[in-house]
Enzyme design. Structure first.
Site, PDB file in Angstrom:
ATOM      1  CG  HIS A  23      57.622 -48.203 -27.707  1.00  0.00           C
ATOM      2  ND1 HIS A  23      57.008 -48.714 -28.832  1.00  0.00           N
ATOM      3  CD2 HIS A  23      56.679 -48.187 -26.739  1.00  0.00           C
ATOM      4  CE1 HIS A  23      55.746 -49.001 -28.553  1.00  0.00           C
ATOM      5  NE2 HIS A  23      55.518 -48.679 -27.276  1.00  0.00           N
ATOM      6  CG  ASP A  25      53.046 -46.518 -25.567  1.00  0.00           C
ATOM      7  OD1 ASP A  25      52.519 -46.753 -26.665  1.00  0.00           O
ATOM      8  OD2 ASP A  25      53.695 -47.365 -24.935  1.00  0.00           O
ATOM      9  CD  GLU A 128      53.352 -51.254 -28.344  1.00  0.00           C
ATOM     10  OE1 GLU A 128      54.001 -51.885 -27.506  1.00  0.00           O
ATOM     11  OE2 GLU A 128      52.814 -50.155 -28.105  1.00  0.00           O
ATOM     12  CG  HIS A 155      50.350 -54.894 -27.705  1.00  0.00           C
ATOM     13  ND1 HIS A 155      49.469 -54.902 -26.652  1.00  0.00           N
ATOM     14  CD2 HIS A 155      51.373 -54.098 -27.325  1.00  0.00           C
ATOM     15  CE1 HIS A 155      49.937 -54.136 -25.677  1.00  0.00           C
ATOM     16  NE2 HIS A 155      51.097 -53.637 -26.057  1.00  0.00           N
ATOM     17  CG  HIS A 196      54.765 -56.392 -27.347  1.00  0.00           C
ATOM     18  ND1 HIS A 196      54.099 -56.639 -26.173  1.00  0.00           N
ATOM     19  CD2 HIS A 196      55.021 -55.057 -27.355  1.00  0.00           C
ATOM     20  CE1 HIS A 196      53.950 -55.505 -25.502  1.00  0.00           C
ATOM     21  NE2 HIS A 196      54.508 -54.542 -26.193  1.00  0.00           N
ATOM     22  CG  HIS A 217      59.022 -51.413 -26.255  1.00  0.00           C
ATOM     23  ND1 HIS A 217      58.623 -51.715 -27.531  1.00  0.00           N
ATOM     24  CD2 HIS A 217      57.905 -51.580 -25.478  1.00  0.00           C
ATOM     25  CE1 HIS A 217      57.346 -52.059 -27.535  1.00  0.00           C
ATOM     26  NE2 HIS A 217      56.891 -51.999 -26.301  1.00  0.00           N
ATOM     27  CG  ASP A 325      56.866 -49.039 -22.955  1.00  0.00           C
ATOM     28  OD1 ASP A 325      56.077 -48.353 -23.641  1.00  0.00           O
ATOM     29  OD2 ASP A 325      56.557 -50.146 -22.493  1.00  0.00           O
TER      30      ASP A 325
END
Length: 400
Positions: A23, A25, A128, A155, A196, A217, A325
């Site tokens: 993961h 972003d 995600e 999420h 999540h 993650h 992350d």
């Protein structure tokens, strides 16, 4: 802190068995910072002043494969969520096209290995949050066709068919349509990502799935009691499922002392009308001011290694991985400041007695295996199952 010899040994190990990280972003960071204008943020240049990620640091960190998150905010709903997700997907495709000597699109485990063999970073996509499909299995299939190879079921907020770890229970796990989402992902060969989601959703998904799952993650709840982490009973179920839990580096998920500090810091952001998950310059300035007045507890490389030690003990070394992350958080642990830092973690684990064989599973082989296994399940299912045309109204009825 680990010594220089251990770090050099870690670099040598990563040259043979690089990190396939679950993961990152970067696409959302590029959306927020430059509106996807890649001329204004050329990751072939040093971007350490504003990003955790650029090409040189990926190389320095021993990254051989990356799931790029095509995250959109949970507040985005309906067609807005779908459109924003497509914009995120487009960003990743544009990055790959812009840097063809460095990045290579990977849709299968074989393509991941081929990218590595060619000296490129295998680039996979992960959506995600189930809000990205707007309760549409056809939209889910469309994302798969564009290269998305996992979807995180939620999420931070619930979706109509699944409960999030950080929202109030509504479905108590997965609804009937949620089960159908999982089964359709299995049929396609898209990995079910349980980061999540609420523990009830994790357990329902493990019962429903025909293929291995991932946590892209998430770390250990036994080590840090945060709802974003994985309970031991779920970790213990991974060997039977074949899945992989990818430990994350997010300080507020890995250090118990950081949990309360983070709650207070996020409230300071909300009081100023800012997104508590925001990484904008304004949000960073507020957080820096809060930190100056209230020094934050410091997570370190050793903190993350503690999670991996425990996850290995409970799930087994064949069922763990890494999902940093990066570029999705404002703070990182000391020694894990950016994507160049993976050797520091591997050096710490070497110092703790992890074998090179076990570390190679952690960094590369487990993630590749779970992709292969999900593809094999999909091939078998596609011989007997057609694409699902079920709707949430049909399966969940009055609950909607």
């Amino acid at each position: 802190m680990t010594d220089a010899a251990a770090v050099e040994r870690a670099r040598a190990l990563l040259a043979e068995n690089p990190v396939l990280d679950g993961h990152n972003d970067l696409p959302w960071a590029l959306r927020e910072k430059v509106g996807y204008d890649l001329e204004r943020c050329d990751i072939a240049q040093d971007q350490s002043a504003r990003l955790h990620t650029d090409l040189a640091r990926l190389r320095a960190g021993g990254v051989g494969g990356q799931f790029w998150s095509v995250y959109v905010k949970a507040e985005y709903q309906g067609d807005k969520a779908v459109s924003a997700t497509l914009e995120q997907v487009d960003c990743v495709h544009n990055l790959i096209a812009r840097y063809p000597d460095e990045l290579q699109l990977a849709r299968t485990a074989d393509e991941v290995e081929a990218a590595r063999a060619s000296g490129r970073i295998a680039s996979l996509l992960g959506a995600e949050g189930g809000h990205s499909i707007n309760c549409s299995l056809a939209t889910l299939r469309g994302l798969y066709q564009l290269g998305v190879r996992y979807m995180t079921l939620t999420h931070n907020d619930n979706v109509p068919w699944a409960d999030s770890a950080t929202d109030e229970p509504a479905a108590n796990g997965l609804t009937a349509f949620g089960v159908e989402v999982v089964r359709e992902m299995n049929r396609m060969g898209m990995l079910v990502d349980l980061s999540h989601v609420a523990p009830s959703t994790m357990r329902d998904a493990l019962r429903a799935t025909r293929a291995p799952v991932i946590f892209s993650h998430s770390s250990s709840r036994a080590i840090c009691d945060h709802p974003r982490n994985i309970p031991d009973d779920v970790l213990a179920a991974l060997p039977a499922n074949g899945g992989v839990a990818m430990a994350t580096f997010v300080p507020k998920f890995v250090l118990q002392e950081a949990v309360e500090w983070t709650k207070a810091a996020e409230e300071a952001l909300r009081e100023r009308g800012l997104d508590p998950l925001g990484t904008s310059p304004e949000a960073k300035a507020v957080l820096q001011a809060y930190e100056k007045a209230n020094p934050k507890p410091t997570a370190t490389v050793a903190t993350v290694a503690d999670h991996l030690d425990h996850m290995r003990e409970v799930a087994g070394v064949d069922h763990i991985g890494i999902g940093g992350d990066y570029d999705g958080v404002a703070f990182t642990p000391e020694g894990l400041e950016d994507v160049a830092s993976y050797p520091n973690l591997i050096a710490e684990l070497l110092d703790r007695g992890w074998s090179e064989t076990d570390l190679a599973k952690l960094t590369w082989h487990n993630a590749v295996r779970v992709l292969k296994d999900a593809e094999a399940v999909a091939r078998d299912l596609q011989r007997t199952e057609s694409p699902s045309i079920a709707t949430i109204e049909q399966l969940d009825g009055a609950a909607q």
